[in-house]
Design an enzyme around this catalytic site. Sequence first.
Site, PDB file in Angstrom:
ATOM      1  N   GLU A  63       0.852  -1.196   0.000  1.00 29.27           N
ATOM      2  CA  GLU A  63       0.000   0.000   0.000  1.00 29.27           C
ATOM      3  C   GLU A  63       0.884   1.241   0.000  1.00 29.27           C
ATOM      4  O   GLU A  63       1.704   1.436   0.907  1.00 29.27           O
ATOM      5  CB  GLU A  63      -0.957   0.009   1.206  1.00 29.27           C
ATOM      6  CG  GLU A  63      -1.874   1.235   1.131  1.00 29.27           C
ATOM      7  CD  GLU A  63      -3.049   1.224   2.099  1.00 29.27           C
ATOM      8  OE1 GLU A  63      -3.485   0.133   2.527  1.00 29.27           O
ATOM      9  OE2 GLU A  63      -3.513   2.329   2.435  1.00 29.27           O
ATOM     10  N   ASP A 115       9.975   7.513   0.048  1.00 28.38           N
ATOM     11  CA  ASP A 115       9.333   7.420  -1.268  1.00 28.38           C
ATOM     12  C   ASP A 115       9.109   5.955  -1.691  1.00 28.38           C
ATOM     13  O   ASP A 115      10.044   5.151  -1.703  1.00 28.38           O
ATOM     14  CB  ASP A 115      10.266   8.127  -2.256  1.00 28.38           C
ATOM     15  CG  ASP A 115       9.706   8.265  -3.644  1.00 28.38           C
ATOM     16  OD1 ASP A 115       8.674   7.657  -3.946  1.00 28.38           O
ATOM     17  OD2 ASP A 115      10.346   8.993  -4.428  1.00 28.38           O
ATOM     18  N   ASP A 137      -2.055  11.785  -3.670  1.00 29.38           N
ATOM     19  CA  ASP A 137      -2.081  13.253  -3.783  1.00 29.38           C
ATOM     20  C   ASP A 137      -2.523  13.610  -5.207  1.00 29.38           C
ATOM     21  O   ASP A 137      -1.908  13.160  -6.175  1.00 29.38           O
ATOM     22  CB  ASP A 137      -0.693  13.829  -3.503  1.00 29.38           C
ATOM     23  CG  ASP A 137      -0.303  13.659  -2.043  1.00 29.38           C
ATOM     24  OD1 ASP A 137      -1.199  13.675  -1.175  1.00 29.38           O
ATOM     25  OD2 ASP A 137       0.901  13.482  -1.764  1.00 29.38           O
ATOM     26  N   ASP A 173     -11.129  10.630  -5.790  1.00 28.07           N
ATOM     27  CA  ASP A 173     -12.342  11.455  -5.902  1.00 28.07           C
ATOM     28  C   ASP A 173     -12.105  12.602  -6.883  1.00 28.07           C
ATOM     29  O   ASP A 173     -12.945  13.491  -6.986  1.00 28.07           O
ATOM     30  CB  ASP A 173     -12.692  12.030  -4.520  1.00 28.07           C
ATOM     31  CG  ASP A 173     -11.545  12.850  -3.942  1.00 28.07           C
ATOM     32  OD1 ASP A 173     -10.391  12.348  -3.984  1.00 28.07           O
ATOM     33  OD2 ASP A 173     -11.770  13.969  -3.470  1.00 28.07           O
ATOM     34  N   THR A 211     -11.456   5.579   4.036  1.00 27.21           N
ATOM     35  CA  THR A 211     -10.227   6.196   4.547  1.00 27.21           C
ATOM     36  C   THR A 211     -10.540   7.641   4.908  1.00 27.21           C
ATOM     37  O   THR A 211     -11.603   8.166   4.585  1.00 27.21           O
ATOM     38  CB  THR A 211      -9.102   6.206   3.478  1.00 27.21           C
ATOM     39  OG1 THR A 211      -9.458   7.151   2.460  1.00 27.21           O
ATOM     40  CG2 THR A 211      -8.875   4.833   2.859  1.00 27.21           C
ATOM     41  N   ARG A 212      -9.567   8.260   5.538  1.00 31.93           N
ATOM     42  CA  ARG A 212      -9.764   9.648   5.973  1.00 31.93           C
ATOM     43  C   ARG A 212      -9.997  10.579   4.766  1.00 31.93           C
ATOM     44  O   ARG A 212     -10.832  11.469   4.797  1.00 31.93           O
ATOM     45  CB  ARG A 212      -8.519  10.097   6.730  1.00 31.93           C
ATOM     46  CG  ARG A 212      -8.762  11.200   7.726  1.00 31.93           C
ATOM     47  CD  ARG A 212      -7.712  11.156   8.818  1.00 31.93           C
ATOM     48  NE  ARG A 212      -6.368  11.285   8.280  1.00 31.93           N
ATOM     49  CZ  ARG A 212      -5.753  12.439   8.059  1.00 31.93           C
ATOM     50  NH1 ARG A 212      -6.361  13.584   8.332  1.00 31.93           N
ATOM     51  NH2 ARG A 212      -4.526  12.474   7.589  1.00 31.93           N
ATOM     52  N   TYR A 213      -9.231  10.345   3.699  1.00 32.62           N
ATOM     53  CA  TYR A 213      -9.392  11.207   2.531  1.00 32.62           C
ATOM     54  C   TYR A 213     -10.717  10.978   1.836  1.00 32.62           C
ATOM     55  O   TYR A 213     -11.300  11.901   1.287  1.00 32.62           O
ATOM     56  CB  TYR A 213      -8.198  11.048   1.572  1.00 32.62           C
ATOM     57  CG  TYR A 213      -7.128  12.017   1.946  1.00 32.62           C
ATOM     58  CD1 TYR A 213      -6.264  11.738   3.005  1.00 32.62           C
ATOM     59  CD2 TYR A 213      -7.023  13.255   1.336  1.00 32.62           C
ATOM     60  CE1 TYR A 213      -5.312  12.647   3.417  1.00 32.62           C
ATOM     61  CE2 TYR A 213      -6.070  14.175   1.737  1.00 32.62           C
ATOM     62  CZ  TYR A 213      -5.215  13.871   2.779  1.00 32.62           C
ATOM     63  OH  TYR A 213      -4.282  14.787   3.189  1.00 32.62           O
ATOM     64  N   GLU A 214     -11.200   9.749   1.898  1.00 25.37           N
ATOM     65  CA  GLU A 214     -12.510   9.488   1.305  1.00 25.37           C
ATOM     66  C   GLU A 214     -13.593  10.232   2.102  1.00 25.37           C
ATOM     67  O   GLU A 214     -14.506  10.831   1.527  1.00 25.37           O
ATOM     68  CB  GLU A 214     -12.817   7.996   1.288  1.00 25.37           C
ATOM     69  CG  GLU A 214     -14.165   7.721   0.673  1.00 25.37           C
ATOM     70  CD  GLU A 214     -14.359   6.258   0.313  1.00 25.37           C
ATOM     71  OE1 GLU A 214     -14.024   5.888  -0.813  1.00 25.37           O
ATOM     72  OE2 GLU A 214     -14.826   5.499   1.172  1.00 25.37           O
TER      73      GLU A 214
HETATM   74  C1  LIG Z   1      -4.022  12.286  -0.115  1.00 24.42           C
HETATM   75  S1  LIG Z   1      -3.157  11.281   1.030  1.00 24.42           S
HETATM   76  C2  LIG Z   1      -4.161   9.790   1.119  1.00 24.42           C
HETATM   77  C3  LIG Z   1      -3.894   8.980   2.347  1.00 24.42           C
HETATM   78  C4  LIG Z   1      -4.715   7.705   2.484  1.00 24.42           C
HETATM   79  N1  LIG Z   1      -4.394   6.746   1.431  1.00 24.42           N
HETATM   80  C5  LIG Z   1      -6.196   7.979   2.513  1.00 24.42           C
HETATM   81  O1  LIG Z   1      -6.904   7.567   1.594  1.00 24.42           O
HETATM   82  O2  LIG Z   1      -6.648   8.622   3.484  1.00 24.42           O
HETATM   83  C6  LIG Z   1      -1.768  10.722   0.056  1.00 24.42           C
HETATM   84  C7  LIG Z   1      -0.661  10.134   0.909  1.00 24.42           C
HETATM   85  O3  LIG Z   1       0.381   9.658   0.037  1.00 24.42           O
HETATM   86  C8  LIG Z   1       1.639   9.919   0.638  1.00 24.42           C
HETATM   87  N2  LIG Z   1       2.631   9.952  -0.469  1.00 24.42           N
HETATM   88  C9  LIG Z   1       2.780  10.905  -1.405  1.00 24.42           C
HETATM   89  N3  LIG Z   1       3.778  10.605  -2.242  1.00 24.42           N
HETATM   90  C10 LIG Z   1       4.273   9.404  -1.839  1.00 24.42           C
HETATM   91  C11 LIG Z   1       5.336   8.591  -2.298  1.00 24.42           C
HETATM   92  N4  LIG Z   1       6.100   8.940  -3.346  1.00 24.42           N
HETATM   93  N5  LIG Z   1       5.582   7.432  -1.634  1.00 24.42           N
HETATM   94  C12 LIG Z   1       4.809   7.071  -0.569  1.00 24.42           C
HETATM   95  N6  LIG Z   1       3.800   7.817  -0.092  1.00 24.42           N
HETATM   96  C13 LIG Z   1       3.535   8.979  -0.715  1.00 24.42           C
HETATM   97  C14 LIG Z   1       1.439  11.250   1.355  1.00 24.42           C
HETATM   98  O4  LIG Z   1       2.364  11.457   2.416  1.00 24.42           O
HETATM   99  C15 LIG Z   1      -0.001  11.124   1.858  1.00 24.42           C
HETATM  100  O5  LIG Z   1      -0.063  10.609   3.152  1.00 24.42           O
END
Ligand SMILES: C[S@@+](CC[C@H](N)C(=O)[O-])C[C@H]1O[C@@H](n2cnc3c(N)ncnc32)[C@H](O)[C@@H]1O
Length: 232
Positions: A63, A115, A137, A173, A211-214
Amino acid sequence: MTEPRRARATEAFFGRRKGKPLRERQAAQIENLLPALRLDLKEPAPEDLSALFPAAVKRTRLEIGFGGGEHLIHRAAEDPSTGFIGVEPFVNSMAKLLRQIEAREIDNVRLYDDDATQVLDWLPPASIDQVDLLYPDPWPKRKHWKRRFVSKVNLDRFARVLRPGGLFCFASDIDSYVNWTLIHCRDHAAFEWTAEKSADWLTPFAGWPSTRYEAKARREGRGSAYLTFRRV
Ligand SMILES: C[S@@+](CC[C@H](N)C(=O)[O-])C[C@H]1O[C@@H](n2cnc3c(N)ncnc32)[C@H](O)[C@@H]1O
């Protein structure tokens, strides 16, 4: 004199690594528990990834960007015979997940706090059964689209690490990112979209905990798409 531009340390992570200061207990978990669960990318990956887990696991899922960790912890608890690799560079999110792992005595999760491209390049070929990229993101401005995690180069990475028949699951979304992902996967020879009717991408994945973002998307009135691609 102008400062020289700082070179980016990572290829595909552009976000924040730290938020509010960690509470004492969270800091202790980052210091003590994370090193025990963190993948060591300086060592070669084991040929059989089940060797990463103390639990006897038959499958492995990755994930990327687990955020608050709601989905990862739910899946790990519901399926102890699968090993989960969770990647998240944001330290406050990592601390939240560690707390859950400890409280629920989860032993089928391994973690990485940088990353995800680094993990993808470390994993052996055809070693992963499923890649989950949930609410990545969105980078909605056109000038930032090149920062989106879905790209030709990252789909090549997924194609390398996924077993034939393995799945890439994507939720978002943001319509322009959903279309972007559909187009990138359509143009990539290693992936086929499994949807046959609209309900297939409008219905959350089986057993979906949200999830929180959803939840944020729903509060703001946006629906989501749930895309499943098969590694051919
Ligand atoms: C918009 S949030 C969504 C979090 C979670 N999946 C949710 O649905 O609530 C995107 C997450 O991806 C992580 N992220 C961004 N680029 C990444 C990368 N290159 N490798 C791993 N994680 C990354 C960010 O730190 C952030 O926590």
